[in-house]
Design an enzyme around this catalytic site. Sequence first.
Site, PDB file in Angstrom:
ATOM      1  N   HIS A  29      -2.640   7.136   6.939  1.00  0.00           N
ATOM      2  CA  HIS A  29      -1.548   7.996   7.424  1.00  0.00           C
ATOM      3  C   HIS A  29      -2.111   9.227   8.133  1.00  0.00           C
ATOM      4  O   HIS A  29      -1.598   9.645   9.178  1.00  0.00           O
ATOM      5  CB  HIS A  29      -0.673   8.472   6.253  1.00  0.00           C
ATOM      6  N   LYS A 149      -1.925  -1.756  10.953  1.00  0.00           N
ATOM      7  CA  LYS A 149      -1.958  -2.399   9.633  1.00  0.00           C
ATOM      8  C   LYS A 149      -0.697  -3.234   9.404  1.00  0.00           C
ATOM      9  O   LYS A 149      -0.746  -4.309   8.816  1.00  0.00           O
ATOM     10  CB  LYS A 149      -2.096  -1.294   8.575  1.00  0.00           C
ATOM     11  N   ASP A 150       0.445  -2.708   9.862  1.00  0.00           N
ATOM     12  CA  ASP A 150       1.709  -3.436   9.747  1.00  0.00           C
ATOM     13  C   ASP A 150       2.010  -4.035  11.123  1.00  0.00           C
ATOM     14  O   ASP A 150       2.877  -3.565  11.856  1.00  0.00           O
ATOM     15  CB  ASP A 150       2.816  -2.483   9.285  1.00  0.00           C
ATOM     16  N   ARG A 186      -0.203   0.911  -1.700  1.00  0.00           N
ATOM     17  CA  ARG A 186      -0.129  -0.052  -2.810  1.00  0.00           C
ATOM     18  C   ARG A 186      -1.489  -0.264  -3.485  1.00  0.00           C
ATOM     19  O   ARG A 186      -1.535  -0.786  -4.595  1.00  0.00           O
ATOM     20  CB  ARG A 186       0.411  -1.392  -2.308  1.00  0.00           C
TER      21      ARG A 186
HETATM   22  P1  AMP Z   1       3.874   3.267   5.043  1.00  0.00           P
HETATM   23  O1  AMP Z   1       3.911   4.599   4.377  1.00  0.00           O
HETATM   24  O2  AMP Z   1       3.086   2.243   4.313  1.00  0.00           O
HETATM   25  O3  AMP Z   1       5.232   2.791   5.490  1.00  0.00           O
HETATM   26  O4  AMP Z   1       3.055   3.504   6.385  1.00  0.00           O
HETATM   27  C1  AMP Z   1       3.443   4.470   7.313  1.00  0.00           C
HETATM   28  C2  AMP Z   1       2.671   4.216   8.586  1.00  0.00           C
HETATM   29  O5  AMP Z   1       1.275   4.307   8.317  1.00  0.00           O
HETATM   30  C3  AMP Z   1       2.928   2.817   9.149  1.00  0.00           C
HETATM   31  O6  AMP Z   1       3.049   2.890  10.550  1.00  0.00           O
HETATM   32  C4  AMP Z   1       1.711   2.058   8.718  1.00  0.00           C
HETATM   33  O7  AMP Z   1       1.383   0.980   9.561  1.00  0.00           O
HETATM   34  C5  AMP Z   1       0.640   3.142   8.799  1.00  0.00           C
HETATM   35  N1  AMP Z   1      -0.502   2.770   7.958  1.00  0.00           N
HETATM   36  C6  AMP Z   1      -0.473   2.332   6.686  1.00  0.00           C
HETATM   37  N2  AMP Z   1      -1.707   2.021   6.266  1.00  0.00           N
HETATM   38  C7  AMP Z   1      -2.543   2.262   7.318  1.00  0.00           C
HETATM   39  C8  AMP Z   1      -3.936   2.126   7.518  1.00  0.00           C
HETATM   40  N3  AMP Z   1      -4.749   1.672   6.575  1.00  0.00           N
HETATM   41  N4  AMP Z   1      -4.442   2.471   8.715  1.00  0.00           N
HETATM   42  C9  AMP Z   1      -3.633   2.934   9.713  1.00  0.00           C
HETATM   43  N5  AMP Z   1      -2.306   3.086   9.576  1.00  0.00           N
HETATM   44  C10 AMP Z   1      -1.764   2.753   8.399  1.00  0.00           C
END
Ligand code: AMP
Length: 299
Positions: A29, A149-150, A186
Amino acid sequence: MAQLWCADQHARGLRVGLVPTMGALHEGHVSLVKRAAAETDRVCVSLFVNPLQFGEAQDFERYPRDFTADCDLLAEAGAHMAFTGSLDQFFPDRPGQVSEWEPSDFEDPGPFAEGLEGAFRPGHFEGVATIVRRLFEVCLPERAYFGAKDYQQTLVVRDLARRMGYPEVVVCPTLREASGLARSSRNELLNPEERSAGLFLSRALYAARGLWMLGERDPMAFEALMGSVLGQSPLEVEYATVRDPKAWTPGRPIPPLRQAVALIAARAGSVRLIDNMELDAGEGPAGAASRSLPGESDR
Ligand code: AMP
């Protein structure tokens, strides 16, 4: 509040970069926030564990949350504003309980939602597209930052932004631990055995990258190789496959592949992990670089 703040920045002629997150922030993030800070004038981060995108109630309930630690990390990373809210604050015009939402209350996530995550997590992308549209409407950002990542999510979001006419979607590379494990909120839920098992995702992806470099272009060969690597682990694999990022299909693409992304979803115990890798790009183990998505420059 976020709406007023963003409007005020715009009134001053400043460009707003939005980083949507579900909190429990990590280096991945932070990399998005830093990129946004380098490319826009004001960085706004949403921290919202979106109940619309969770199929399993238990997964939603135990999703890690630490608002105070998140705000400390964001201040260090160069964010200017962070906000959160409840479901009824984001959607005052819709029922307060997700269970009472009608299908028509959700945003149509479009064709990229089909297959893989869309198949294994029915309703997930409807929930993602619905909250992302609302965040875009609230913040009216010039740019929005998402992680590779997503991967499938980036396709869905970019398609949504195209339909809305804004913002510019910037996709940032996946940040990994030195072990290769993709950083994820996670990961906090993994016990040591599950964490060791989780390493097999990136191992399988790097093996697939190696096979691509040897000239293989048949999707089945990649599936077989990743299946055999993952088969050495206790992971419960949901999918381990390849797609053509420039011609997304819900099912396996027809060979020969011209470009490819390998994608995996697997459960380590009760923790669901996803990871992916563009096979024809030069990402090193630390996640140093990523390739552009179709129609998207990696700025
Ligand atoms: P999340 O909080 O998991 O919904 O992620 C928020 C944003 O951070 C999303 O756009 C994810 O793809 C990105 N993100 C999560 N993990 C990573 C990572 N390891 N590297 C880069 N971006 C990430």
